[in-house]
Every structure is written in structure tokens, then in C-alpha cells.
Design an enzyme around this catalytic site. Structure first.
Site, short mmCIF file in Angstrom:
data_model
loop_
_atom_site.label_atom_id
_atom_site.label_comp_id
_atom_site.label_asym_id
_atom_site.label_seq_id
_atom_site.Cartn_x
_atom_site.Cartn_y
_atom_site.Cartn_z
N ASN A 108 0.86 -1.19 0.00
CA ASN A 108 0.00 0.00 0.00
C ASN A 108 0.90 1.24 0.00
OD1 ASN A 108 -1.83 2.02 0.52
ND2 ASN A 108 -2.40 1.29 2.57
N TRP A 109 0.98 1.88 -1.16
CA TRP A 109 1.88 3.04 -1.27
C TRP A 109 1.28 4.30 -0.66
CZ3 TRP A 109 3.88 2.56 -7.09
CH2 TRP A 109 4.56 1.34 -7.23
N LYS A 110 0.04 4.25 -0.29
CA LYS A 110 -0.65 5.40 0.32
C LYS A 110 -0.49 6.65 -0.54
CE LYS A 110 -0.37 3.21 4.79
NZ LYS A 110 -0.33 3.32 6.22
N HIS A 121 -9.77 1.06 4.66
CA HIS A 121 -8.51 1.24 5.38
C HIS A 121 -8.73 2.17 6.58
CE1 HIS A 121 -4.45 2.46 6.38
NE2 HIS A 121 -4.05 1.36 5.77
N GLU A 172 -7.12 4.53 7.82
CA GLU A 172 -6.88 5.96 7.59
C GLU A 172 -8.13 6.61 6.98
OE1 GLU A 172 -3.21 5.47 5.49
OE2 GLU A 172 -2.21 4.97 7.36
N GLU A 206 -5.54 -5.05 10.45
CA GLU A 206 -4.51 -4.04 10.69
C GLU A 206 -4.83 -3.30 11.99
OE1 GLU A 206 -2.45 -2.73 6.80
OE2 GLU A 206 -4.29 -1.58 7.00
N GLY A 224 2.27 2.23 10.77
CA GLY A 224 3.21 3.34 10.63
C GLY A 224 3.88 3.75 11.92
N SER A 274 3.22 -2.19 10.33
CA SER A 274 4.68 -2.21 10.51
C SER A 274 5.31 -3.56 10.13
CB SER A 274 5.07 -1.80 11.93
OG SER A 274 4.62 -0.47 12.19
N GLY A 303 2.71 -1.17 4.32
CA GLY A 303 2.72 0.24 3.97
C GLY A 303 4.13 0.73 3.72
P1 PGA Z 1 2.64 0.28 7.66
O1 PGA Z 1 1.18 0.48 7.02
O2 PGA Z 1 3.21 -0.99 7.08
O3 PGA Z 1 3.41 1.50 7.24
O4 PGA Z 1 2.46 0.17 9.12
C1 PGA Z 1 0.31 -0.60 6.80
C2 PGA Z 1 -0.98 -0.12 6.19
O5 PGA Z 1 -1.52 0.91 6.63
O6 PGA Z 1 -1.52 -0.75 5.26
#
Ligand code: PGA
Length: 251
Positions: free
Chosen positions: A9-11, A95, A97, A167, A173, A212, A233
Site C-alpha cells: 500500500n503506497w498510500k 482502510h 486511515e 490491521e 506506521g 509495521s 505500507g
Molecule cells: P505500515 O502500514 O506498514 O506503514 O504500518 C500498513 C498499512 O496501513 O496498510
């Protein structure tokens, strides 16, 4: 046997230059055949990444889609059918976020999930608890409710060929990862919830862990019985690190 999946997931990251570099790095990776690997660039870069990765084993997904599957008057949104046209095979839905920062409710998540399904793409339904919810002992209840929102509205059959990503919000993150045991407990609970509705769908359902994940902890997590790969991510923005995570899923 469930085929493991690793999803990057490149966000909201990347410029034309950095995305081109990442694609080059990904093309150089030796990826295990028995693992399905997908990357989820921003909408802006999606069709370009899809064209650049055509002919490789890498699949391309979107991080979100509109609540309706067909094109129409909905400023700023992208329809699932447009994503198909752009070379997309999967879509992240719900997600954290989007749920927490943008206020996306379960009912919106359900509509997006249905839109993705109607086009034949694979929805990756993201679920997970906040730190406060975990500390209050609500982890399994929160995750169960997020999953039930979809199965209540669309039926358990909607999970056929879908993917669930667990998640924990506190692990995204932050560098804090759930221990393999903590993650396994939630994954097992998700699978049991689906099994109460349909044992066969539960057995085939891929449940990814996210939060993470990095090369150094991937093998341990992916070694757990109900963890079928990862949603990655930060570490997916480094092609070598992401390649190493994919190889860990193939072990
Ligand atoms: P992260 O993000 O690996 O940077 O913790 C995971 C995600 O939000 O899909």
C-alpha cells in the site's frame, strides 16, 4: 491450501520520478511463484504502474473507489469500473486511515465493497482496532463488527474471492507490530466468525496482517496458521525490502 498474498500500500506517496524508480526496483526482484503480489499506487499513478508492470507477475490495485461501480456525476471519485479499465485487479476497502481520518462509516465501506465485487475485482477489506479499543479489551468485538457489517449486508458469499486485512491501528506506521500470537488470535477469530456462516468460504479466505510489517518480522508473522500474508505500507516503498517480504511469504 490458501495462496499467500503480499500487498504493498503506497498510500499518498510518490512522484513520477520516485514511482518510476520503484517500478524498476520491483522488476528486478525475484518473487516466489507461489505468492500473489500486488501493489496499490495512488490513483494518479495507477494506470501508469499497471502499464509498466504488464507482463510481470505483479498485480495492481487501488486504495479506494467510489460507492457506485459505474461512471457518473460524482466529482473527485473514481468508479470501480474505471479502475478495471485502468488495469486494476484489487481494491482496498475501509482502510483505517479512511475510516478514522476521513470518517468513512461501515455503511460506506459496505457500498464500496459491493461496488468492487460487482466488477469482478477483489476487495481487500481492512479491519482493526485502535489502541484505546485494545486496551479496553474490545479488539475482537470491534473487528467482528466491521466484518459483520459486510456479511450482514451482502451475505457471507460476498467473501468468496475477497481478502480480509487485519490491521491494528496502533501498529500502522508506528514501528510497533502486533506479536505473531496477538495477530494470530485475531485472525483465528475472524476465520471462526466466517466459518459459523460458511465453513468452506472461511477455509479459503485469505486474511492478511498489516501494521509495521518489514523484512525482519515478516517470516515470523507469516508462519502463523491463520496469517496468509501481509498488507505492507512503509516498507513497500523500498523495492528490495518489499521483495524480501514477498520471499518470506513464499517460505
Ligand atoms: P505500515 O502500514 O506498514 O506503514 O504500518 C500498513 C498499512 O496501513 O496498510
Amino acid at each position: 491450501m490458501r495462496c499467500p498474498m503480499v500487498a504493498g500500500n503506497w498510500k499518498m506517496q510518490g512522484t513520477r520520478a520516485s514511482v518510476a524508480e520503484l517500478i524498476e526496483g520491483l522488476r528486478r526482484q525475484e518473487l516466489p511463484e507461489a505468492v500473489e503480489v500486488a501493489v496499490f499506487p495512488s490513483m494518479l499513478h495507477l494506470s501508469r504502474v499497471s502499464d509498466a508492470l504488464a507482463g510481470t507477475v505483479l498485480r495492481v490495485g487501488a486504495q479506494d473507489c467510489a460507492v457506485q461501480s459505474e461512471q457518473g456525476a460524482l466529482t473527485g471519485e473514481v468508479a470501480a469500473s474505471q479502475l478495471v479499465d485502468g488495469g486494476c485487479k484489487l481494491v482496498l476497502v475501509g482502510h483505517s486511515e479512511r475510516r478514522l481520518i476521513l470518517g468513512e462509516s461501515d455503511s460506506v465501506v459496505v457500498r464500496k465493497f459491493a461496488a468492487v465485487k460487482s466488477t469482478g475485482m477483489t476487495p481487500v477489506l481492512c479491519v482493526g482496532e485502535t489502541r484505546e479499543q485494545r486496551e479496553a479489551g474490545f479488539t475482537l468485538a470491534v473487528v467482528a463488527a466491521q466484518l459483520a457489517a459486510v456479511t450482514d449486508a451482502l451475505g457471507v458469499q460476498s467473501l468468496h474471492n475477497a481478502v480480509v486485512a487485519y490491521e491494528p491501528v496502533w501498529a500502522i506506521g508506528t514501528g510497533l507490530t502486533a506479536t505473531p500470537e496477538q495477530a494470530q488470535a485475531v485472525h483465528a477469530s475472524i476465520r471462526a466468525q466466517v466459518a459459523r456462516l460458511d465453513a468452506e468460504i472461511a477455509e479459503g479466505l485469505r486474511i492478511l496482517y498489516g501494521g509495521s510489517v518489514k523484512a525482519a518480522n515478516a517470516a515470523e508473522l507469516f508462519g502463523m496458521q491463520d496469517i496468509d500474508g501481509g498488507l505492507v505500507g512503509g516498507a513497500s516503498l523500498n523495492a528490495d525490502e518489499f521483495g524480501a517480504i514477498c520471499r518470506a511469504a513464499g517460505m
